[in-house]
Write a protein that holds these residues in place. Sequence first.
Motif, short mmCIF file in Angstrom:
data_model
loop_
_atom_site.label_atom_id
_atom_site.label_comp_id
_atom_site.label_asym_id
_atom_site.label_seq_id
_atom_site.Cartn_x
_atom_site.Cartn_y
_atom_site.Cartn_z
N LEU A 1 -7.78 -5.70 2.19
CA LEU A 1 -8.49 -6.87 2.69
C LEU A 1 -7.52 -7.90 3.27
N GLY A 2 -6.38 -8.10 2.57
CA GLY A 2 -5.40 -9.05 3.07
C GLY A 2 -4.84 -8.65 4.42
N PHE A 3 -4.58 -7.36 4.60
CA PHE A 3 -4.10 -6.87 5.89
C PHE A 3 -5.11 -7.14 6.99
N LEU B 1 0.83 -1.20 0.00
CA LEU B 1 0.00 0.00 0.00
C LEU B 1 0.86 1.26 0.00
N ALA B 2 1.96 1.22 0.76
CA ALA B 2 2.87 2.37 0.80
C ALA B 2 3.49 2.61 -0.57
N ASN C 1 -8.91 0.41 -6.95
CA ASN C 1 -8.84 -0.71 -7.89
C ASN C 1 -8.37 -1.95 -7.14
N ALA C 2 -8.18 -3.03 -7.87
CA ALA C 2 -7.78 -4.28 -7.23
C ALA C 2 -6.44 -4.16 -6.52
N GLY C 3 -5.53 -3.35 -7.07
CA GLY C 3 -4.23 -3.19 -6.46
C GLY C 3 -4.28 -2.53 -5.10
#
Length: 368
Positions: A243-245, A48-49, A235-237
């Motif tokens: 969500l994974g976090f 994300l960063a 977007n998906a990225g």
Amino acid sequence: MAPPPADEGGAGTGGRCGGGARWVLVGLALGQFVSLLITSTGFASSELARRGVNAPTSQSLLNYILLALVYGSVLLYRRQPLTIKWYYYLILGIIDVEANYIVVKSYQYTSLTSVMLLDCWSIPCVIVLTWIFLKTKYGLRKFFGVGVCVAGLILVVFSDVHASDRAKGPNPLKGDLLVILGSMLYACSNVTEEYVIKKSNRVELMAMLGLFGAIVGGIQISILERKELHSVTWNAGAVLPFLGFAVAMFLFYSTVPTVLKICGATMLNLSLLTSDMWAVLIRIFAYHEKVDWIYFVAFACTAAGIIIYSYKDSKEAEETAQVAGASYEQGKEGDEEAGAHNSGEGSGSSVHSKEVPSAAGTSRRLLG
């Protein structure tokens, strides 16, 4: 109370050794699972960063909501009154939210590897806090181990500031200091959890931490992160790391008390050390970045320090297995009593909750 014997004929020394070996294997397996979870949260934050998403509190909010929904539903089903005053959970929620905020924020300034290694600073902080406030006794060997661990942390900061490889982040010193501050808050959170869970139970702790964590996080998002969330391209990225976090954090929060109850904080800390090497592998193979050689020296110092303070002779190891078995059995008894309390309400019966040894309390006995 000793752990369950390895077999029917395990009442003697061989049975105790077999039981201890089984607890070690369970602890290793769960410890590696937790290690991968904490590495996953670091990888998600780093991704994300790299994409320019700077919303640390928002990353943690979904985790607190999941904790409140899942464990809160169980707590409501049991219809048990709170065993701890609500304002203790509010204080814990504030500390935990800010710890997550600061550590996640650090990914904007320093590298994934530095964050994973500097997180170990929470270990000496926990020792100091339990020594001062909970009167836990530690020998000289423990403090020597902490000193070696701190030496490794200093090497990480030195490497980030002076190395020529600037892929570590725009402001590595600021990031490293944020991680150290966040680790201190994590230590305060852990010691507070030790106090709370000794007087309560895991379900109540997770439910109330999730509730107040979500409230505090929501308020903080409305103040600090509204503009950031509006500017994010969803977007998906961006969505998948969010969500994974959250999922990894939820599983981490849910699993750590079990790991501590079964095998204690020593095995957990040693297992979490492998997350540092997972982080190095991610940096090498996923990001194709060069890792400074000082990182490996720092990891060796950190690992050596924790091994020194957690070293046990054969007698202590047997006692550890016995404590782990006792904690596990008493934890099961606590769940059974909670169920009995819920089923007995219709007939007007009341079951007094038995105090279950805390995860952190187990670690306090093992470390002392």
